[in-house]
Write a protein that holds these residues in place. Structure first.
Motif, PDB file in Angstrom:
ATOM      1  N   UNK A 263      24.972  44.679  37.278  1.00 50.16           N
ATOM      2  CA  UNK A 263      24.997  45.549  36.089  1.00 50.16           C
ATOM      3  C   UNK A 263      26.440  45.851  35.647  1.00 50.16           C
ATOM      4  N   UNK A 264      27.260  44.836  35.660  1.00 55.57           N
ATOM      5  CA  UNK A 264      28.671  45.042  35.328  1.00 55.57           C
ATOM      6  C   UNK A 264      28.848  45.429  33.864  1.00 55.57           C
ATOM      7  N   UNK A 265      28.052  44.877  32.972  1.00 55.27           N
ATOM      8  CA  UNK A 265      28.165  45.222  31.552  1.00 55.27           C
ATOM      9  C   UNK A 265      27.863  46.701  31.341  1.00 55.27           C
ATOM     10  N   UNK A 266      26.881  47.195  32.070  1.00 52.28           N
ATOM     11  CA  UNK A 266      26.552  48.621  31.947  1.00 52.28           C
ATOM     12  C   UNK A 266      27.701  49.492  32.444  1.00 52.28           C
ATOM     13  N   UNK A 267      28.399  49.025  33.461  1.00 53.42           N
ATOM     14  CA  UNK A 267      29.562  49.767  33.957  1.00 53.42           C
ATOM     15  C   UNK A 267      30.627  49.851  32.870  1.00 53.42           C
ATOM     16  N   UNK A 268      30.922  48.732  32.220  1.00 46.54           N
ATOM     17  CA  UNK A 268      31.910  48.728  31.144  1.00 46.54           C
ATOM     18  C   UNK A 268      31.482  49.621  29.989  1.00 46.54           C
ATOM     19  N   UNK A 269      30.183  49.555  29.632  1.00 49.47           N
ATOM     20  CA  UNK A 269      29.691  50.349  28.502  1.00 49.47           C
ATOM     21  C   UNK A 269      29.690  51.832  28.809  1.00 49.47           C
ATOM     22  N   UNK A 270      29.376  52.207  30.052  1.00 47.00           N
ATOM     23  CA  UNK A 270      29.228  53.627  30.406  1.00 47.00           C
ATOM     24  C   UNK A 270      30.533  54.272  30.839  1.00 47.00           C
ATOM     25  N   UNK A 271      31.362  53.531  31.580  1.00 46.46           N
ATOM     26  CA  UNK A 271      32.569  54.124  32.157  1.00 46.46           C
ATOM     27  C   UNK A 271      33.862  53.596  31.544  1.00 46.46           C
ATOM     28  N   UNK A 272      33.771  52.545  30.761  1.00 45.92           N
ATOM     29  CA  UNK A 272      34.963  52.006  30.132  1.00 45.92           C
ATOM     30  C   UNK A 272      35.495  50.781  30.860  1.00 45.92           C
ATOM     31  N   UNK A 273      36.265  49.988  30.137  1.00 47.27           N
ATOM     32  CA  UNK A 273      36.777  48.739  30.707  1.00 47.27           C
ATOM     33  C   UNK A 273      37.810  48.972  31.805  1.00 47.27           C
ATOM     34  N   UNK A 274      38.475  50.119  31.778  1.00 45.44           N
ATOM     35  CA  UNK A 274      39.451  50.396  32.835  1.00 45.44           C
ATOM     36  C   UNK A 274      38.755  50.488  34.188  1.00 45.44           C
TER      37      UNK A 274
ATOM     38  N   UNK B  14      37.951  27.904  60.283  1.00 46.07           N
ATOM     39  CA  UNK B  14      37.441  28.252  58.969  1.00 46.07           C
ATOM     40  C   UNK B  14      38.565  28.214  57.941  1.00 46.07           C
ATOM     41  N   UNK B  15      38.275  27.603  56.817  1.00 41.72           N
ATOM     42  CA  UNK B  15      39.162  27.630  55.668  1.00 41.72           C
ATOM     43  C   UNK B  15      38.364  28.155  54.491  1.00 41.72           C
ATOM     44  N   UNK B  16      38.983  28.951  53.657  1.00 39.78           N
ATOM     45  CA  UNK B  16      38.273  29.549  52.534  1.00 39.78           C
ATOM     46  C   UNK B  16      39.159  29.577  51.299  1.00 39.78           C
ATOM     47  N   UNK B  17      38.556  29.335  50.141  1.00 40.37           N
ATOM     48  CA  UNK B  17      39.254  29.408  48.858  1.00 40.37           C
ATOM     49  C   UNK B  17      38.491  30.370  47.958  1.00 40.37           C
ATOM     50  N   UNK B  18      38.957  31.600  47.816  1.00 46.39           N
ATOM     51  CA  UNK B  18      38.320  32.530  46.883  1.00 46.39           C
ATOM     52  C   UNK B  18      38.955  32.426  45.504  1.00 46.39           C
ATOM     53  N   UNK B  19      38.187  32.676  44.464  1.00 50.40           N
ATOM     54  CA  UNK B  19      38.721  32.581  43.105  1.00 50.40           C
ATOM     55  C   UNK B  19      37.878  33.440  42.171  1.00 50.40           C
ATOM     56  N   UNK B  20      38.468  33.770  41.053  1.00 47.70           N
ATOM     57  CA  UNK B  20      37.727  34.430  39.973  1.00 47.70           C
ATOM     58  C   UNK B  20      37.524  33.413  38.867  1.00 47.70           C
ATOM     59  N   UNK B  21      36.278  33.138  38.553  1.00 49.27           N
ATOM     60  CA  UNK B  21      35.968  32.135  37.541  1.00 49.27           C
ATOM     61  C   UNK B  21      36.076  32.691  36.135  1.00 49.27           C
ATOM     62  N   UNK B  22      35.889  34.002  36.002  1.00 50.27           N
ATOM     63  CA  UNK B  22      35.927  34.629  34.696  1.00 50.27           C
ATOM     64  C   UNK B  22      34.956  35.787  34.654  1.00 50.27           C
ATOM     65  N   UNK B  23      35.244  36.793  33.820  1.00 46.52           N
ATOM     66  CA  UNK B  23      34.372  37.954  33.763  1.00 46.52           C
ATOM     67  C   UNK B  23      34.233  38.594  35.131  1.00 46.52           C
ATOM     68  N   UNK B  24      32.988  38.826  35.548  1.00 44.64           N
ATOM     69  CA  UNK B  24      32.765  39.393  36.884  1.00 44.64           C
ATOM     70  C   UNK B  24      32.254  38.341  37.853  1.00 44.64           C
ATOM     71  N   UNK B  25      32.482  37.058  37.531  1.00 44.44           N
ATOM     72  CA  UNK B  25      31.987  35.971  38.375  1.00 44.44           C
ATOM     73  C   UNK B  25      33.088  35.478  39.308  1.00 44.44           C
ATOM     74  N   UNK B  26      32.794  35.506  40.600  1.00 45.88           N
ATOM     75  CA  UNK B  26      33.722  35.066  41.629  1.00 45.88           C
ATOM     76  C   UNK B  26      33.084  33.940  42.421  1.00 45.88           C
ATOM     77  N   UNK B  27      33.929  33.172  43.110  1.00 48.91           N
ATOM     78  CA  UNK B  27      33.430  32.052  43.891  1.00 48.91           C
ATOM     79  C   UNK B  27      34.240  31.945  45.179  1.00 48.91           C
ATOM     80  N   UNK B  28      33.578  31.477  46.228  1.00 45.73           N
ATOM     81  CA  UNK B  28      34.249  31.194  47.494  1.00 45.73           C
ATOM     82  C   UNK B  28      33.747  29.849  47.999  1.00 45.73           C
ATOM     83  N   UNK B  29      34.665  28.961  48.327  1.00 45.20           N
ATOM     84  CA  UNK B  29      34.311  27.746  49.055  1.00 45.20           C
ATOM     85  C   UNK B  29      34.835  27.931  50.464  1.00 45.20           C
TER      86      UNK B  29
END
Length: 419
Positions: free
Chosen positions: A261-272, A303-318
């Protein structure tokens, strides 16, 4: 070549080095270059005053040679700033023994004492600068490069030369007269000084330029808000890790995550507030991935890991080297930490949904893993959010006699291994 000519050449080399580093500073705007440029400017002043030694011992010998120590202290503090290591201001106390030379009794030949102390002080400061550049102990110097190593090597050789010079001064004929510019060590020192001045200036500029290039490269690879890799950098690095995993036949997984519900967070509490949640999730991923296996579980492959932010609130880990149980532990740790840390940004806390695409070994395509993890993430959302949903990539062993075996999970059309 006579000594005066060599001294003039040393002066010209130092002046060129000072001007070159000052010009580099105007381009690169790194204050380290000002320290080093000032050091060479002090050498120019000292070399100029040394021409007055037949006229004034105080100015042409004591003051001029003292400036050589000052120049190296400026080099040292520039190195400290460059490496991020702390250097105590007490290092300037090395000038006190030099000042004490003025108390030598009249009638005593000052040549060996001045030469030994000057060489010893320069050697000490130069070797300390080399240690700051080359040592891996103490404060971290993560931006170490071949250029900074080269600079450290030049300081090492320079310091070793002056240490040897301090030991050789007492030998008969090695250092005849510090006032009259006579003796083998004086000639060798001037030649060494010319070479080192040129090398130091070049390596100093190269080290700063290399750091700037790496900083710009890192900036291009990083997400501006969270500091994680961006989509482009992730895809590039993921390809390399997948190839390594295929060669090693390691298990692993690709995880897609987003904030519920990330969009609701932005709408209710602001983008900050939304931005702070994104930063919080990035910090949680970094913290959880830095930890070892869950308590009570045996350590598996590296273990090796690559975390990243793909955009918006979408994240990925390999991540490599983890089986399904370890992936579930990892997902649980991310959700627990995010629920706790996210509560600082909004009263109701924050949850994440995770979709994981697992493969047991062999070659897996990034596109296949992404599609499968996306389907698993959608399933986690559909089942109520704040959960981990797992899908598995079909392995070649699951195909027998040319017939495909039933898939262990729905949405199998997106699965497959590299040919």
């Amino acid at each position: 070549m006579d000594v005066v000519t060599m001294l003039f050449m040393s002066l010209v080399a130092a002046a060129a080095a000072a001007g070159f580093l000052a010009f580099e500073w105007r381009t690169l705007r790194n204050r380290v270059l000002l320290f080093w440029s000032a050091g060479f400017a002090v050498i120019v002043l000292g070399s100029s005053l040394s021409l007055l030694r037949p006229i004034s011992f105080l100015i042409g010998v004591w003051f001029a040679n003292g400036l050589l120590v000052v120049a190296h202290l400026l080099f040292l503090f520039g190195v400290a700033r460059f490496t991020g290591r702390r250097i105590a201001p007490l290092w300037w106390g090395l000038l006190l023994p030099w000042a004490g030379l003025l108390l030598l009794p009249a009638g005593l030949d000052p040549t060996p004492i001045f030469a030994i102390l000057n060489s010893a002080l320069v050697a000490l400061v130069a070797l300390r600068a080399a240690h700051g550049l080359l040592s891996r102990a103490g404060a971290p110097f993560e931006e170490r490069t071949a250029a900074s190593d080269g600079l450290g090597f030049v300081f090492t050789v320079h310091g070793a030369f002056y240490a040897a010079k301090a030991l050789l001064v007492p030998l008969p004929g090695a250092f005849v007269s510090i006032v009259g510019f006579k003796g083998l060590l004086i000639q060798v020192s001037l030649v060494e000084g010319i070479v080192v001045e040129v090398l130091l200036a070049l390596m100093m500029a190269a080290a700063v330029r290399r750091r700037r290039e790496e900083a710009m490269t890192a900036l291009a690879e990083r997400d501006g808000l969270t500091g994680l890799f961006n989509r482009r950098a992730f895809e590039s690095r993921a390809a390399g890790l997948l190839g390594t995993m295929a060669a090693r036949q390691e298990p692993g997984a690709l995880l897609l995550l987003d904030i519920d519900r990330f969009k609701a967070v932005n709408d209710s509490f602001g983008h900050a507030v939304g931005d702070r949640l994104l930063v919080t999730l990035a910090e949680v991923l970094t913290k959880v991935l830095a930890k070892g296996p869950a308590e009570g579980r045996e350590a598996g492959p590296q273990r090796e890991a690559i975390p990243a932010r793909l955009g918006g609130d979408e994240f990925v880990i390999l991540v490599s080297g983890l089986d399904e149980a370890a992936i579930r532990d990892l997902g649980a740790a991310i959700r627990v930490h995010m629920a706790r840390e996210g509560g600082r940004e909004r009263p109701a806390g924050a949850t994440v949904s995770i979709g994981a695409a697992l493969f047991a070994g062999g070659c897996a395509k990034l596109e296949t893993l992404t599609a499968l993890a996306d389907a698993a993430l959608y399933e986690a959302k559909r089942q109520g959010r704040d959960r981990l949903q797992v899908r598995r990539v079909a392995q070649p062993a699951e195909r027998v006699s040319g017939r495909r075996q039933p898939d262990p999970a729905p949405l199998s059309s997106g699965r497959g291994c590299c040919a």
